[in-house]
Design a protein around this motif. Structure first.
Motif, PDB file in Angstrom:
ATOM      1  N   ALA A   1     -60.578   4.716 -58.190  1.00  0.00           N
ATOM      2  CA  ALA A   1     -59.471   4.294 -57.324  1.00  0.00           C
ATOM      3  C   ALA A   1     -58.491   3.416 -58.089  1.00  0.00           C
ATOM      4  O   ALA A   1     -57.267   3.572 -57.970  1.00  0.00           O
ATOM      5  N   LEU A   2     -59.020   2.504 -58.891  1.00  0.00           N
ATOM      6  CA  LEU A   2     -58.162   1.608 -59.658  1.00  0.00           C
ATOM      7  C   LEU A   2     -57.340   2.383 -60.684  1.00  0.00           C
ATOM      8  O   LEU A   2     -56.146   2.130 -60.862  1.00  0.00           O
ATOM      9  N   ARG A   3     -57.955   3.347 -61.345  1.00  0.00           N
ATOM     10  CA  ARG A   3     -57.215   4.178 -62.291  1.00  0.00           C
ATOM     11  C   ARG A   3     -56.078   4.916 -61.597  1.00  0.00           C
ATOM     12  O   ARG A   3     -54.956   4.987 -62.109  1.00  0.00           O
ATOM     13  N   ARG A   4     -56.372   5.499 -60.440  1.00  0.00           N
ATOM     14  CA  ARG A   4     -55.336   6.262 -59.722  1.00  0.00           C
ATOM     15  C   ARG A   4     -54.180   5.369 -59.306  1.00  0.00           C
ATOM     16  O   ARG A   4     -53.006   5.728 -59.456  1.00  0.00           O
ATOM     17  N   VAL A   5     -54.515   4.197 -58.788  1.00  0.00           N
ATOM     18  CA  VAL A   5     -53.479   3.291 -58.290  1.00  0.00           C
ATOM     19  C   VAL A   5     -52.588   2.804 -59.427  1.00  0.00           C
ATOM     20  O   VAL A   5     -51.361   2.785 -59.306  1.00  0.00           O
ATOM     21  N   LEU A   6     -53.180   2.409 -60.530  1.00  0.00           N
ATOM     22  CA  LEU A   6     -52.386   1.898 -61.643  1.00  0.00           C
ATOM     23  C   LEU A   6     -51.530   2.985 -62.278  1.00  0.00           C
ATOM     24  O   LEU A   6     -50.430   2.719 -62.762  1.00  0.00           O
ATOM     25  N   LYS A   7     -52.015   4.209 -62.268  1.00  0.00           N
ATOM     26  CA  LYS A   7     -51.205   5.316 -62.776  1.00  0.00           C
ATOM     27  C   LYS A   7     -49.952   5.497 -61.929  1.00  0.00           C
ATOM     28  O   LYS A   7     -48.862   5.773 -62.430  1.00  0.00           O
ATOM     29  N   LEU A   8     -50.095   5.309 -60.612  1.00  0.00           N
ATOM     30  CA  LEU A   8     -48.951   5.437 -59.712  1.00  0.00           C
ATOM     31  C   LEU A   8     -48.051   4.205 -59.755  1.00  0.00           C
ATOM     32  O   LEU A   8     -46.840   4.314 -59.557  1.00  0.00           O
ATOM     33  N   TYR A   9     -48.638   3.017 -60.003  1.00  0.00           N
ATOM     34  CA  TYR A   9     -47.852   1.794 -59.952  1.00  0.00           C
ATOM     35  C   TYR A   9     -46.908   1.670 -61.148  1.00  0.00           C
ATOM     36  O   TYR A   9     -45.775   1.223 -61.012  1.00  0.00           O
ATOM     37  N   GLY A  10     -47.350   2.069 -62.316  1.00  0.00           N
ATOM     38  CA  GLY A  10     -46.467   2.010 -63.474  1.00  0.00           C
ATOM     39  C   GLY A  10     -45.347   3.028 -63.353  1.00  0.00           C
ATOM     40  O   GLY A  10     -45.420   3.960 -62.542  1.00  0.00           O
ATOM     41  N   PRO A  11     -44.287   2.878 -64.122  1.00  0.00           N
ATOM     42  CA  PRO A  11     -43.156   3.819 -64.060  1.00  0.00           C
ATOM     43  C   PRO A  11     -43.595   5.249 -64.317  1.00  0.00           C
ATOM     44  O   PRO A  11     -44.279   5.535 -65.297  1.00  0.00           O
ATOM     45  N   THR A  12     -43.235   6.143 -63.431  1.00  0.00           N
ATOM     46  CA  THR A  12     -43.550   7.562 -63.590  1.00  0.00           C
ATOM     47  C   THR A  12     -42.290   8.372 -63.282  1.00  0.00           C
ATOM     48  O   THR A  12     -41.381   7.898 -62.598  1.00  0.00           O
ATOM     49  N   GLY A  13     -42.246   9.605 -63.747  1.00  0.00           N
ATOM     50  CA  GLY A  13     -41.106  10.470 -63.466  1.00  0.00           C
ATOM     51  C   GLY A  13     -39.797   9.810 -63.870  1.00  0.00           C
ATOM     52  O   GLY A  13     -39.674   9.240 -64.952  1.00  0.00           O
ATOM     53  N   ARG A  14     -38.822   9.861 -62.976  1.00  0.00           N
ATOM     54  CA  ARG A  14     -37.518   9.239 -63.242  1.00  0.00           C
ATOM     55  C   ARG A  14     -37.552   7.730 -63.024  1.00  0.00           C
ATOM     56  O   ARG A  14     -36.588   7.029 -63.300  1.00  0.00           O
ATOM     57  N   ALA A  15     -38.678   7.222 -62.495  1.00  0.00           N
ATOM     58  CA  ALA A  15     -38.865   5.780 -62.271  1.00  0.00           C
ATOM     59  C   ALA A  15     -37.797   5.188 -61.358  1.00  0.00           C
ATOM     60  O   ALA A  15     -37.401   4.037 -61.513  1.00  0.00           O
ATOM     61  N   THR A  16     -37.334   5.994 -60.389  1.00  0.00           N
ATOM     62  CA  THR A  16     -36.304   5.508 -59.464  1.00  0.00           C
ATOM     63  C   THR A  16     -36.740   4.230 -58.759  1.00  0.00           C
ATOM     64  O   THR A  16     -35.997   3.242 -58.693  1.00  0.00           O
ATOM     65  N   GLY A  17     -37.955   4.242 -58.223  1.00  0.00           N
ATOM     66  CA  GLY A  17     -38.446   3.063 -57.514  1.00  0.00           C
ATOM     67  C   GLY A  17     -38.458   1.831 -58.389  1.00  0.00           C
ATOM     68  O   GLY A  17     -38.111   0.733 -57.938  1.00  0.00           O
ATOM     69  N   TRP A  18     -38.828   1.993 -59.659  1.00  0.00           N
ATOM     70  CA  TRP A  18     -38.878   0.849 -60.564  1.00  0.00           C
ATOM     71  C   TRP A  18     -37.494   0.334 -60.910  1.00  0.00           C
ATOM     72  O   TRP A  18     -37.290  -0.877 -61.002  1.00  0.00           O
ATOM     73  N   ARG A  19     -36.545   1.233 -61.123  1.00  0.00           N
ATOM     74  CA  ARG A  19     -35.191   0.762 -61.428  1.00  0.00           C
ATOM     75  C   ARG A  19     -34.639  -0.054 -60.263  1.00  0.00           C
ATOM     76  O   ARG A  19     -34.021  -1.101 -60.455  1.00  0.00           O
ATOM     77  N   ILE A  20     -34.864   0.424 -59.051  1.00  0.00           N
ATOM     78  CA  ILE A  20     -34.384  -0.302 -57.873  1.00  0.00           C
ATOM     79  C   ILE A  20     -35.143  -1.615 -57.712  1.00  0.00           C
ATOM     80  O   ILE A  20     -34.555  -2.655 -57.374  1.00  0.00           O
TER      81      ILE A  20
END
Length: 201
Positions: free
Chosen positions: A86-105
Protein backbone atom coordinates in the motif's frame (compact mmCIF):
# COMPACT_ATOMS: atom_id res chain seq x y z
CA UNK A 1 -38.16 18.42 -13.70
CA UNK A 2 -36.43 19.85 -10.62
CA UNK A 3 -34.05 16.90 -10.61
CA UNK A 4 -33.12 17.53 -14.23
CA UNK A 5 -32.47 21.23 -13.54
CA UNK A 6 -30.30 20.33 -10.55
CA UNK A 7 -28.29 17.92 -12.68
CA UNK A 8 -27.75 20.63 -15.30
CA UNK A 9 -26.36 22.99 -12.64
CA UNK A 10 -23.97 20.30 -11.34
CA UNK A 11 -22.70 19.50 -14.82
CA UNK A 12 -22.05 23.15 -15.60
CA UNK A 13 -20.23 23.59 -12.28
CA UNK A 14 -18.06 20.56 -13.06
CA UNK A 15 -17.28 21.97 -16.52
CA UNK A 16 -16.26 25.29 -15.04
CA UNK A 17 -13.98 23.63 -12.48
CA UNK A 18 -12.33 21.36 -15.07
CA UNK A 19 -11.70 24.26 -17.44
CA UNK A 20 -10.36 26.41 -14.62
CA UNK A 21 -7.93 23.64 -13.64
CA UNK A 22 -6.55 23.62 -17.20
CA UNK A 23 -6.11 27.39 -17.07
CA UNK A 24 -4.51 27.28 -13.62
CA UNK A 25 -1.94 24.88 -15.02
CA UNK A 26 -1.35 27.05 -18.08
CA UNK A 27 -1.51 30.56 -16.61
CA UNK A 28 -1.02 30.11 -12.86
CA UNK A 29 -3.33 30.74 -9.92
CA UNK A 30 -2.64 34.46 -9.65
CA UNK A 31 -2.96 35.22 -13.38
CA UNK A 32 -6.10 33.23 -14.18
CA UNK A 33 -9.15 35.51 -14.53
CA UNK A 34 -12.86 34.76 -14.59
CA UNK A 35 -12.89 36.27 -18.09
CA UNK A 36 -10.35 33.64 -19.21
CA UNK A 37 -12.61 30.86 -17.93
CA UNK A 38 -15.66 32.38 -19.60
CA UNK A 39 -13.88 32.70 -22.96
CA UNK A 40 -12.60 29.11 -22.78
CA UNK A 41 -16.15 27.86 -22.14
CA UNK A 42 -17.81 30.32 -24.52
CA UNK A 43 -20.11 31.58 -21.78
CA UNK A 44 -20.61 34.91 -20.07
CA UNK A 45 -18.57 35.82 -16.97
CA UNK A 46 -21.92 36.24 -15.21
CA UNK A 47 -22.55 32.50 -15.51
CA UNK A 48 -19.22 31.76 -13.85
CA UNK A 49 -20.05 34.22 -11.06
CA UNK A 50 -23.46 32.55 -10.69
CA UNK A 51 -21.70 29.34 -9.63
CA UNK A 52 -18.74 30.94 -7.86
CA UNK A 53 -19.31 34.23 -6.14
CA UNK A 54 -15.78 35.57 -6.57
CA UNK A 55 -12.63 34.85 -8.54
CA UNK A 56 -10.89 33.81 -5.31
CA UNK A 57 -13.63 31.27 -4.58
CA UNK A 58 -13.40 29.88 -8.11
CA UNK A 59 -9.62 29.51 -7.99
CA UNK A 60 -9.63 27.95 -4.51
CA UNK A 61 -12.30 25.41 -5.47
CA UNK A 62 -10.63 24.58 -8.78
CA UNK A 63 -7.31 24.03 -6.99
CA UNK A 64 -9.03 21.69 -4.53
CA UNK A 65 -10.80 19.95 -7.43
CA UNK A 66 -7.46 19.22 -9.12
CA UNK A 67 -5.73 17.92 -6.00
CA UNK A 68 -8.71 15.93 -4.69
CA UNK A 69 -8.68 13.74 -7.80
CA UNK A 70 -5.10 12.74 -6.96
CA UNK A 71 -6.00 12.22 -3.31
CA UNK A 72 -8.93 9.98 -4.20
CA UNK A 73 -6.60 7.77 -6.23
CA UNK A 74 -4.16 7.61 -3.31
CA UNK A 75 -6.90 6.70 -0.85
CA UNK A 76 -7.90 3.80 -3.09
CA UNK A 77 -4.27 2.75 -3.44
CA UNK A 78 -3.90 2.72 0.36
CA UNK A 79 -6.46 -0.06 0.75
CA UNK A 80 -5.44 -3.70 1.13
CA UNK A 81 -3.95 -6.04 3.68
CA UNK A 82 -0.26 -5.45 2.90
CA UNK A 83 1.01 -2.13 4.38
CA UNK A 84 4.28 -2.28 2.41
CA UNK A 85 2.49 -2.74 -0.93
CA UNK A 86 0.00 0.00 0.00
CA UNK A 87 2.80 2.40 0.88
CA UNK A 88 4.59 1.71 -2.40
CA UNK A 89 1.41 2.35 -4.38
CA UNK A 90 0.60 5.56 -2.55
CA UNK A 91 4.08 7.05 -2.88
CA UNK A 92 4.18 6.19 -6.57
CA UNK A 93 0.99 8.21 -7.02
CA UNK A 94 2.04 11.04 -4.70
CA UNK A 95 5.24 11.92 -6.53
CA UNK A 96 5.02 13.75 -9.88
CA UNK A 97 3.65 11.47 -12.59
CA UNK A 98 2.56 12.03 -16.18
CA UNK A 99 2.31 15.73 -16.99
CA UNK A 100 2.38 16.46 -13.22
CA UNK A 101 -0.50 18.92 -13.58
CA UNK A 102 -1.55 18.49 -9.96
CA UNK A 103 1.99 19.13 -8.75
CA UNK A 104 2.49 22.26 -10.83
CA UNK A 105 -0.74 23.69 -9.43
CA UNK A 106 0.15 22.54 -5.90
CA UNK A 107 3.57 24.24 -6.04
CA UNK A 108 2.01 27.41 -7.45
CA UNK A 109 -0.53 27.34 -4.60
CA UNK A 110 2.25 27.38 -1.99
CA UNK A 111 3.38 30.78 -3.25
CA UNK A 112 -0.16 32.18 -3.59
CA UNK A 113 -1.10 30.94 -0.10
CA UNK A 114 1.31 33.41 1.48
CA UNK A 115 -1.23 36.16 0.75
CA UNK A 116 -4.48 34.30 -0.04
CA UNK A 117 -6.41 32.94 2.93
CA UNK A 118 -8.75 30.83 0.77
CA UNK A 119 -5.89 28.98 -0.91
CA UNK A 120 -4.05 28.67 2.42
CA UNK A 121 -7.11 27.02 3.98
CA UNK A 122 -7.49 24.60 1.06
CA UNK A 123 -3.79 23.73 1.18
CA UNK A 124 -3.98 22.96 4.88
CA UNK A 125 -7.06 20.77 4.46
CA UNK A 126 -5.64 18.84 1.51
CA UNK A 127 -2.24 18.39 3.14
CA UNK A 128 -3.92 16.95 6.25
CA UNK A 129 -5.87 14.57 4.03
CA UNK A 130 -2.68 13.32 2.35
CA UNK A 131 -1.00 12.88 5.74
CA UNK A 132 -4.04 10.95 6.99
CA UNK A 133 -3.52 8.46 4.15
CA UNK A 134 0.12 8.01 5.10
CA UNK A 135 -0.72 7.89 8.81
CA UNK A 136 -3.22 5.08 8.27
CA UNK A 137 -0.71 2.93 6.39
CA UNK A 138 2.02 3.46 8.99
CA UNK A 139 -0.43 2.71 11.81
CA UNK A 140 -1.53 -0.53 10.13
CA UNK A 141 2.07 -1.55 9.48
CA UNK A 142 3.08 -0.95 13.09
CA UNK A 143 0.04 -2.89 14.35
CA UNK A 144 0.92 -5.80 12.04
CA UNK A 145 4.54 -5.81 13.23
CA UNK A 146 5.80 -4.95 9.74
CA UNK A 147 7.03 -1.44 10.64
CA UNK A 148 8.98 -0.25 13.67
CA UNK A 149 8.21 3.42 14.12
CA UNK A 150 8.41 4.87 17.66
CA UNK A 151 7.20 8.34 16.60
CA UNK A 152 4.86 8.05 13.57
CA UNK A 153 3.86 11.73 13.58
CA UNK A 154 7.46 12.93 13.28
CA UNK A 155 8.19 10.32 10.62
CA UNK A 156 5.16 11.40 8.58
CA UNK A 157 6.18 15.07 8.84
CA UNK A 158 9.73 14.30 7.69
CA UNK A 159 8.59 12.05 4.84
CA UNK A 160 6.04 14.60 3.63
CA UNK A 161 8.65 17.36 3.65
CA UNK A 162 11.10 15.13 1.77
CA UNK A 163 8.61 14.23 -0.97
CA UNK A 164 7.46 17.86 -1.26
CA UNK A 165 11.01 19.19 -1.56
CA UNK A 166 12.13 16.56 -4.05
CA UNK A 167 8.99 17.10 -6.12
CA UNK A 168 9.86 20.79 -6.43
CA UNK A 169 13.33 19.75 -7.62
CA UNK A 170 11.72 17.43 -10.20
CA UNK A 171 8.96 19.74 -11.46
CA UNK A 172 10.50 23.22 -11.13
CA UNK A 173 14.29 22.94 -11.08
CA UNK A 174 14.51 19.65 -13.01
CA UNK A 175 17.64 18.90 -10.98
CA UNK A 176 16.31 15.55 -9.75
CA UNK A 177 14.79 12.78 -11.84
CA UNK A 178 11.63 10.91 -10.92
CA UNK A 179 13.70 7.75 -10.59
CA UNK A 180 15.99 9.47 -8.09
CA UNK A 181 13.00 10.79 -6.16
CA UNK A 182 11.53 7.30 -5.78
CA UNK A 183 14.89 5.79 -4.80
CA UNK A 184 15.70 8.45 -2.20
CA UNK A 185 12.22 8.43 -0.69
CA UNK A 186 12.29 4.63 -0.52
CA UNK A 187 15.64 4.69 1.27
CA UNK A 188 14.42 7.22 3.83
CA UNK A 189 11.21 5.27 4.33
CA UNK A 190 13.24 2.21 5.21
CA UNK A 191 15.06 4.23 7.89
CA UNK A 192 11.88 5.79 9.29
CA UNK A 193 9.93 2.53 9.38
CA UNK A 194 12.70 0.20 10.51
CA UNK A 195 12.71 -2.09 7.49
CA UNK A 196 15.42 -3.27 5.12
CA UNK A 197 16.02 -0.89 2.19
CA UNK A 198 15.19 -3.68 -0.25
CA UNK A 199 11.66 -3.80 1.17
CA UNK A 200 10.92 -0.28 -0.07
CA UNK A 201 12.92 -0.51 -3.31
Amino acid sequence: MAGRARRSVEVRREEILSTTVELLDELGLAATRVADVAVALDVSPALVFYHFGTKDELVAEAFAHAVERDLERMEKAASGQDPVAALRRVLKLYGPTGRATGWRIWIDAWAVALRDADIRQQLKRLDHRWQDVLRGIVRDGVAAGVFTCPDPESSIARLSALVDGLSVAVVVHKSVTRTQLRAWVGAQLAVELGVEPSVMA
